[in-house]
Design a protein around this motif. Structure first.
Motif, mmCIF file in Angstrom:
data_model
loop_
_atom_site.group_PDB
_atom_site.id
_atom_site.type_symbol
_atom_site.label_atom_id
_atom_site.label_comp_id
_atom_site.label_asym_id
_atom_site.label_seq_id
_atom_site.Cartn_x
_atom_site.Cartn_y
_atom_site.Cartn_z
ATOM 1 N N ASN A 1 -8.054 8.525 -3.878
ATOM 2 C CA ASN A 1 -7.671 8.186 -2.574
ATOM 3 C C ASN A 1 -8.755 8.013 -1.449
ATOM 4 O O ASN A 1 -9.084 8.454 -0.499
ATOM 5 C CB ASN A 1 -7.080 9.637 -2.049
ATOM 6 N N LYS B 1 0.878 -1.219 -0.147
ATOM 7 C CA LYS B 1 -0.197 -0.053 0.013
ATOM 8 C C LYS B 1 0.772 1.217 0.090
ATOM 9 O O LYS B 1 0.268 2.174 -0.423
ATOM 10 C CB LYS B 1 -0.876 -0.024 1.196
ATOM 11 N N LEU C 1 -7.948 3.051 3.209
ATOM 12 C CA LEU C 1 -7.395 1.832 2.881
ATOM 13 C C LEU C 1 -8.489 0.705 3.042
ATOM 14 O O LEU C 1 -8.430 -0.293 2.406
ATOM 15 C CB LEU C 1 -6.298 1.659 4.058
ATOM 16 N N ASN D 1 -1.633 9.095 0.061
ATOM 17 C CA ASN D 1 -2.835 9.625 0.860
ATOM 18 C C ASN D 1 -2.468 11.065 1.100
ATOM 19 O O ASN D 1 -1.319 11.246 1.740
ATOM 20 C CB ASN D 1 -2.931 8.795 2.102
ATOM 21 N N ASN E 1 -3.280 3.831 -9.699
ATOM 22 C CA ASN E 1 -3.064 3.234 -8.547
ATOM 23 C C ASN E 1 -3.750 4.306 -7.683
ATOM 24 O O ASN E 1 -3.588 5.551 -7.732
ATOM 25 C CB ASN E 1 -1.696 3.175 -8.571
ATOM 26 N N GLY E 2 -4.510 3.764 -6.723
ATOM 27 C CA GLY E 2 -4.810 4.706 -5.471
ATOM 28 C C GLY E 2 -6.141 5.099 -6.038
ATOM 29 O O GLY E 2 -6.843 6.308 -5.475
ATOM 30 N N LEU F 1 -11.523 -1.090 -7.485
ATOM 31 C CA LEU F 1 -10.271 -0.248 -6.650
ATOM 32 C C LEU F 1 -9.134 -0.831 -7.334
ATOM 33 O O LEU F 1 -8.787 -1.945 -7.336
ATOM 34 C CB LEU F 1 -10.622 -0.624 -5.187
ATOM 35 N N ASN F 2 -8.235 0.208 -7.562
ATOM 36 C CA ASN F 2 -6.898 -0.118 -8.063
ATOM 37 C C ASN F 2 -5.997 -0.010 -6.618
ATOM 38 O O ASN F 2 -5.583 1.256 -6.545
ATOM 39 C CB ASN F 2 -6.320 0.182 -9.149
ATOM 40 N N ASP F 3 -5.634 -0.791 -6.048
ATOM 41 C CA ASP F 3 -4.344 -0.368 -4.984
ATOM 42 C C ASP F 3 -3.382 -1.378 -5.064
ATOM 43 O O ASP F 3 -2.656 -1.795 -3.986
ATOM 44 C CB ASP F 3 -5.239 -0.747 -3.207
ATOM 45 N N GLU F 4 -2.947 -1.960 -6.033
ATOM 46 C CA GLU F 4 -2.197 -2.825 -6.301
ATOM 47 C C GLU F 4 -0.759 -2.394 -6.907
ATOM 48 O O GLU F 4 0.352 -2.891 -6.763
ATOM 49 C CB GLU F 4 -2.448 -4.033 -7.334
ATOM 50 N N ASP F 5 -0.814 -1.210 -7.345
ATOM 51 C CA ASP F 5 0.143 -0.524 -7.833
ATOM 52 C C ASP F 5 1.200 -1.248 -8.767
ATOM 53 O O ASP F 5 2.416 -1.449 -8.755
ATOM 54 C CB ASP F 5 1.267 -0.081 -6.727
#
Lengths: 1117, 194
Positions: free
Chosen positions: B55, A1040, B58, A1083, B117-118, B83-87
């Protein structure tokens, strides 16, 4: 036109070759290489004494000369008059024990016959040094003071002592009247020889403005009182003669010889003589002076010197040996060194002679300082190091002991190997690097105090007193014998020193005595022998059996061995904290010196740091025990057999080990059923017989591999008691989401992780690189690197490390300790095991001026020392995995062996240069570590983040500095392993809900309740339930916050509180405000206008929320 | 200093995070999402019923999104959440890089969902639900006195992580099926290519 040009250059080249090439070749021969010559030239310039300093001190020396000349005589004083004189003065006379009493000879002070500067300053071989240089000024006492018999019973020495005392008092008086109040006088035993007190003169920082104050030059002056040359019949002072008559208990007893006393007296008569001898040699051999300077540097960097504490071989001894060898040295007196030799050749010649000729047991050197007769090596030694001057009857090596000689030879041997090294530039370690640190020089350092309550306790009788002169010499000799006899082959060498007081105030007759003396013994271990449990002694009928039993006392017993022999023997019990060498030594010293001795060594502190496996009797295993690994390897062998035999569409061709556990370098040793250990599953790379049917596409290929694993799973379930699980592996190779492994649980309690390698894999990954766009190439290459690591590199690494850990007994435990340190310092999780192991190999594979480590303490300290001084930006670390140190160069052998060739070596160096051309500051690849199996040098280090690489170097520097200033002791060792958490931006403490240490097979709270700790003997119902949840937490945090926070945590949680910490460092560039963008990816909170800024508080809050019930504390900067 | 309500066409949407006893702050910590109506040329139908989020917190899942929007626009029903939070780098596709059999058409289709991402996409049941939700969001960020607290994790961390470990251990049946399906698919593509 071009033809002409090239012709022209050829002619030029020819011109060059005729002359200059010849010169270049000669230099190469004379100096090993041209670079070496340049380095020596540079060095000579650097160490040369500065003219201004010399001028300053010479000015004072003239003044001193005048003062001495003006001291009035005081003749023919009886002892009573002398005592009366003393009683009115504050100056004491440095009489030796026993103090003169009832003597009828007279004491006098008369103007010296001669005043001369002797020693290295006189010879002009003195050099700059941080602790200054002593200048020896010899005052030759007039012959009238002595009688022919004065060589006996300290008479000459007492007369000399009075001379010195009177001189000291007169000088002090003169200094006052001449306003030279900055001068400080003291007595000093020259080279720790209590028979040779001299006057030491220093300048303090008082009256710095005085033209005579030489304080800033760092010089000090030794005023020697010499006896006239040839005053005594030197034959009577031969080493085997007795010159101190003491009372005998019976007439039959013969008085022992007094070699130290005899040599001291003769030495006093020949200060000027040897200066002349060396000066003559210097005049006849052009480079003699430079070679002396090289020798001097070489000795001092190794902590060797003329004083007894430093081994008794210093600059003077080196120079004299060299001078002798310029005059012969072979059996027939053939010359070892030629006058036309270069400084390098002269130096190397002396070192080679020391390394190859035995001067103690097998023979000795005899030379003539007073004539041109040839120097000879004569067979048959005196069992004491001997360089005998026939002209003066002095054994130049009389201050050396057999063990200090052994260490000198050891240094010479090591140096010879370095001098012959054609791969690396060794100039630094030869002359520039200070290798005089006990914890690097010795495997173990042992300290103890010897109480001096009663001389009789140690049988230090009158005879012993006259042969050894001091209790220290006597006890050192005794300990040498004890260690030699009792430890024998276990040691390569040892060094005993006592911190003797050698300087004392002129108001006292001798240094203050204390009731104890501090002894320090440095041990150099023979790793192959040191931990052996049994000492086999002589048979009952053997003559030596009496001595053996007397030596070992109750430890000795008659035993029958497998070969049928019945002999006296000693059996040791191994222990996880105390090496057998130390236990044995402790026993011997207590038995033969004093029962109450407290022998301490820091090694126990280091050994305690290694986590103990929860196995039966693991507290009784030495650190080099392989018991735990052997069981794991056995389990691997069994599984291997099953897999090879298994009927599958394609047969299994090989199952190759690729884990730290299987190469015995895992921090936690393998323990059955310890599923919580991060090292529980041992990777195995499975290959099938070749086939053309493997799909030509990566994801389909992985699916087929999984089909094979499913088949193995089925068969195992059907035909064996092995349990297995297909597990998805999304971590190993980025962007390959189809990899599965088969995790196998063996009935013995070990875990293996099978991954399949086919002949297509590498082709496909390489094809991916080829097909990738220019911008993505680096990223795709790094995928290939990961594949190479996991499937190819790890296998060959494991093979090589396994064989190296057999070759170097202390490698495995040293790696464990190094990993422990890295993990305690929160660094281990940033480096892969292989990288760590390669770094740890450095001192083993290239011990350079030292031996390969023979203890974990030594190995660990050398790794730290290496890391603290290595410049990764400029130097490639090139490891020769097959080289055997000290091995004689043999072309055929080296061609056949797996050794690194010069060609490969050069290739690797050029690989390094191209890596650095692209990345001069090492921002991407900081560590370049290459070997024959990885010539790229970056297989294991690509992907290491720069801050972590830099932190490793920084921490090593801090550690080395700490040890340098505070020494190695239990509190500094504690500090070394304590992480400095204040360096991080925040620290999250987490607590595992179950006992990870016990689950990882660690014997916690060793010793206290060892009987109460149950061993695991079965798998938990759900094995995932015992996996460390923090691993997943860290994985999530890393994914993350990958680009904004660098997380660190302990890989192993083995403390009793089950605590781990997760620390974070913000990437500095992400802390600044930034324009809002969709792709920002972190963030952020609104700042001003369309600017945003990192929302730290929200990040902390989120981290704590993800951590949930695992969190137990949180701190931020 | 007042917080801007809009940045580059995005609505600034603050929420509070569920407080942690270890974080010694006086007030609940604010987290900011940036929301606007989704725009896409490739899939207009999807675009007009979706909101684009930059954003997201989490702990955001379909269910936490539903909870959040329920308190803002209860009438707007959510259909899906991406959601793309994998980068990950979408341009690196090992299958595509190693095989000519790779289906490019498939690729363009899935590309529509390739969010930066994010970022996330909240898909409502229809256009009006999306529009309504966006209007309410605007109102919330303009005037909300009481910020909405983002829903907490429903399970304790130890349970969440234990489950993740369990998920790595695949069921033999499921993986067998997946393998056979994939291989059939590969055979088909190979046959087609020939």
């Amino acid at each position: 036109d071009t033809g002409k040009k090239s012709n022209g250059s050829t002619t030029n080249h020819k011109n060059l070759s005729s002359q200059e090439v010849q010169i270049a070749r000669e230099t190469a021969e004379l100096f090993k290489s041209n670079i070496f010559k340049l380095q020596i030239d540079e060095l000579m310039k650097e160490v040369q004494l500065k003219d201004t300093k010399i001028a300053k001190i010479e000015k004072f020396l003239h003044k001193l000369h005048d003062i001495i000349e003006s001291i009035p005589d005081l003749k023919d004083q009886s002892l009573e008059e002398v005592e009366k004189w003393v009683s009115t003065k504050s100056t004491a006379i440095p009489f030796n024990d026993p103090k003169p009493a009832n003597v009828n000879y007279k004491f006098s002070y008369m103007k010296p016959e001669n005043i001369a500067i002797v020693g290295s300053f006189g010879l002009k071989t003195g050099i700059q040094s941080s602790h200054g240089l002593s200048i020896d000024v010899n005052l030759t006492m007039p012959a009238e003071i002595f009688q022919a018999k004065d060589y006996l019973n300290y008479r000459a020495l007492h007369k000399r002592a009075f001379y010195l005392g009177y001189l000291a008092d007169s000088l002090n008086k003169a200094f006052k009247s001449e306003k030279l109040g900055f001068l400080k006088l003291s007595y000093k035993y020259l080279n720790d020889d209590i028979l040779t007190p001299v006057l030491r003169l220093e300048a303090t920082d008082i009256n710095l403005e005085s033209e005579y104050n030489f304080h800033k030059t760092k010089f000090s002056i030794n005023i020697l009182a010499g006896l006239p040359h040839g005053i005594f019949d030197s034959k009577k002072l031969l080493p085997n003669k007795n010159c101190i008559r003491v009372q005998k208990e019976s007439e039959q007893l013969e008085l022992p010889s007094t070699p130290l006393y005899n040599a001291s007296i003769l030495t006093m008569t020949s200060y000027d003589h040897y200066l002349k001898f060396l000066y003559k040699t210097k005049k006849s051999a052009e480079q003699f002076k430079e070679a002396c300077i090289l020798g001097r540097l070489w000795l001092s960097q190794r902590g060797l010197g003329a004083s007894i504490e430093k081994g008794g071989f210093g600059h003077f001894e080196f120079a004299t040996l060299m001078a002798a060898l310029l005059n012969g040295g072979g059996l027939q007196g053939n010359k070892i060194l030629l006058h036309g030799f270069s400084s390098y050749q002269l130096f190397k010649g002396v070192v080679k002679y020391l390394a190859s000729e035995d001067l103690a047991q097998e023979g000795f050197v005899q030379f003539y300082s007073g004539s041109t007769e040839a120097t000879r090596y004569i067979k048959g030694g005196f069992n004491t190091p001997t360089l005998f001057d026939k002209s003066t009857k002095i054994n130049i090596l009389h201050k050396m002991s057999n063990n200090s000689y052994k260490l000198l030879v050891h240094h010479a041997k090591k140096t010879l190997v370095l001098l012959n090294d054609v791969f690396k530039d060794r100039f630094d370690v030869l002359f520039l690097q200070n290798s005089n640190q006990d914890h690097l020089k010795f495997d173990y350092v042992v300290n103890f105090q010897i109480p001096l309550a009663n001389d009789e306790d140690y049988q230090f009788g009158p005879f012993e007193k006259i042969t050894h002169l001091t209790f220290e010499n006597f006890i050192s000799n005794k300990i040498s014998f004890l260690l030699q006899y009792g430890l024998g082959d276990r040691l390569l060498g040892f060094d005993i020193c006592f911190n003797r007081a050698s300087t004392f105030d002129i108001t006292s007759r001798k240094p203050k005595t204390s009731n104890t003396i501090n002894a320090r013994i440095g041990l150099l271990i023979n790793a192959a022998e040191s931990e052996k449990l049994v000492i086999k002694g002589p048979a009952e009928t053997d003559e030596e059996s009496l001595q053996f039993r007397a030596f070992w006392g109750s430890k000795s017993s008659l035993r029958r061995f497998k070969d049928g022999s019945i002999v006296h023997s000693v059996v040791w019990v191994s222990d996880h904290k105390k090496p057998i060498v130390i236990s044995a030594m402790e026993y011997i010293l207590k038995r033969h010196l004093k029962e109450e001795l407290e022998v301490t060594s820091t090694i126990t502190e280091f050994n305690k740091l290694l986590p103990l496996p929860n196995l039966p009797s693991s507290t009784q295993q030495t650190t080099i025990s392989t018991v735990a690994t052997n069981s794991l390897v056995k389990s691997y062998d069994d599984l291997h057999k099953i897999l090879i035999k298994m009927e599958l569409p394609l047969n299994v061709k090989s199952v190759l080990p690729a884990s730290a556990g299987l190469r015995s370098t895992s921090l936690l040793q393998p323990v059955p059923f310890s599923v919580s250990s991060p090292d529980f599953f041992n990777e195995l790379v499975v290959q099938f017989e070749s086939s053309v049917k493997w799909p030509d596409e990566i994801s389909a290929l992985e699916k087929v591999k999984t089909a094979f694993l499913l088949k193995i799973h089925e068969t195992l379930a059907k035909e064996t008691v092995y349990k297995s699980y297909v597990v998805q592996d999304q971590e190993s190779i980025p962007y390959n989401f189809d990899i599965c492994t088969l995790n196998v649980l063996t009935p013995e309690g070990y875990g293996f992780k099978l991954r399949v390698l086919t002949e297509r894999d590498e082709v496909l990954y390489l094809r991916a690189i080829e097909n990738s766009s220019k911008e993505k190439r680096v990223a795709v290459e790094s995928i290939y690197f990961k594949f190479n690591q996991k499937y190819l590199g790890a296998v060959s690494h494991t093979r090589h490390i396994t064989s190296l850990s057999h070759r170097f007994q202390f490698f495995s435990p040293t790696v464990r300790l190094f990993k422990k340190w890295l993990d305690d310092q929160l660094l281990l999780s940033h480096f892969n095991d292989e990288l760590v192991e390669l770094i740890a190999l450095q001192p083993f594979l290239d011990p350079s001026q030292y031996e390969a480590p023979g203890s974990i303490q030594n190995g660990f300290m050398k790794i730290l020392s290496f890391l603290s001084s290595w410049n990764w930006k400029e130097d490639p670390l090139i490891l020769d995995l097959a080289k055997n140190q000290d091995e004689e160069e043999n072309e055929i052998v080296s061609k056949l062996s797996d050794r690194l060739t010069l060609q490969t070596y050069q290739q690797i160096k050029s690989n390094f240069q191209s890596v650095r051309q692209q990345d001069p500051n090492g921002l991407k690849i900081q560590f370049f570590i290459a070997s024959k199996i990885d010539q790229s040098g970056k297989l294991w280090s690509s992907g290491v983040q720069l801050p972590m690489a830099a932190r490793l170097t920084a921490l090593a520097k801090v550690a080395v500095q700490l040890i340098k200033t505070k020494g190695l002791n239990s509190s500094t060792i504690d500090l070394l392993f304590k992480p400095s958490l204040s360096d991080y931006d925040f620290v999250l403490t987490v607590k595992s809900p179950f006992a990870l240490g016990a689950g990882s097979g660690v014997l916690t709270n060793a010793g206290a309740f060892k009987n109460l700790i149950a061993q695991n003997n079965s798998y938990p119902q759900d094995i995932t339930s015992r996996f460390d949840p923090v691993v997943k937490l860290v994985q999530i945090l890393n994914s993350k916050y990958k680009d904004i926070i660098l997380f660190s945590s302990h890989k192993y949680t083995i403390n009793e509180k089950n605590h781990n910490v997760i620390t974070g460092l913000f990437v500095p560039s992400k802390l600044a405000k930034s324009k809002f963008k969709v792709q920002l990816g972190y963030n952020c909170r609104p700042h001003l206008n369309d600017e945003v800024i990192l929302n730290k508080d929200a990040i902390f809050n989120e981290i704590l929320n993800i951590s949930g019930d695992l969190a137990s504390d949180f701190d931020k900067k | 200093m007042s917080v801007p309500q809009e940045i580059k066409g995005f609505q600034v949407v603050p929420v509070t995070l569920s407080p942690s006893k270890f974080l010694k702050t006086k007030e609940p910590v604010k987290h900011y999402m940036y929301i606007k109506k989704h725009q896409s040329n490739t899939d207009k139908e999807l675009a007009e019923k979706s909101l684009f989020l930059v954003n997201p917190p989490l702990a955001s899942t379909l269910s936490s999104m539903k909870t959040f929007f329920k308190s803002i626009a209860p009438e707007s029903l959510i259909e899906n959440y991406f959601l793309n939070d994998e980068d990950l780098d979408y341009q690196i596709n090992l299958t595509k890089l190693t095989s000519e059999l790779y289906d490019d058409e498939q690729d363009t289709k899935t590309n529509a969902f390739k969010l930066p991402n994010g970022c996330a996409l909240v898909v409502f049941v229809d256009k009006s639900a999306a529009n309504l939700a966006f209007t309410k969001i605007k109102k919330y960020s303009k005037s909300a006195k009481e910020l909405i607290q983002w829903p907490e994790y429903q399970e304790s961390a130890s349970i969440r992580f234990a489950k993740m470990f369990q998920q790595d251990y695949l069921s033999t049946e499921a993986i067998s099926e997946r393998v056979s399906a994939a291989l059939l698919d590969f055979d088909r593509r190979e046959a087609e290519a020939q």
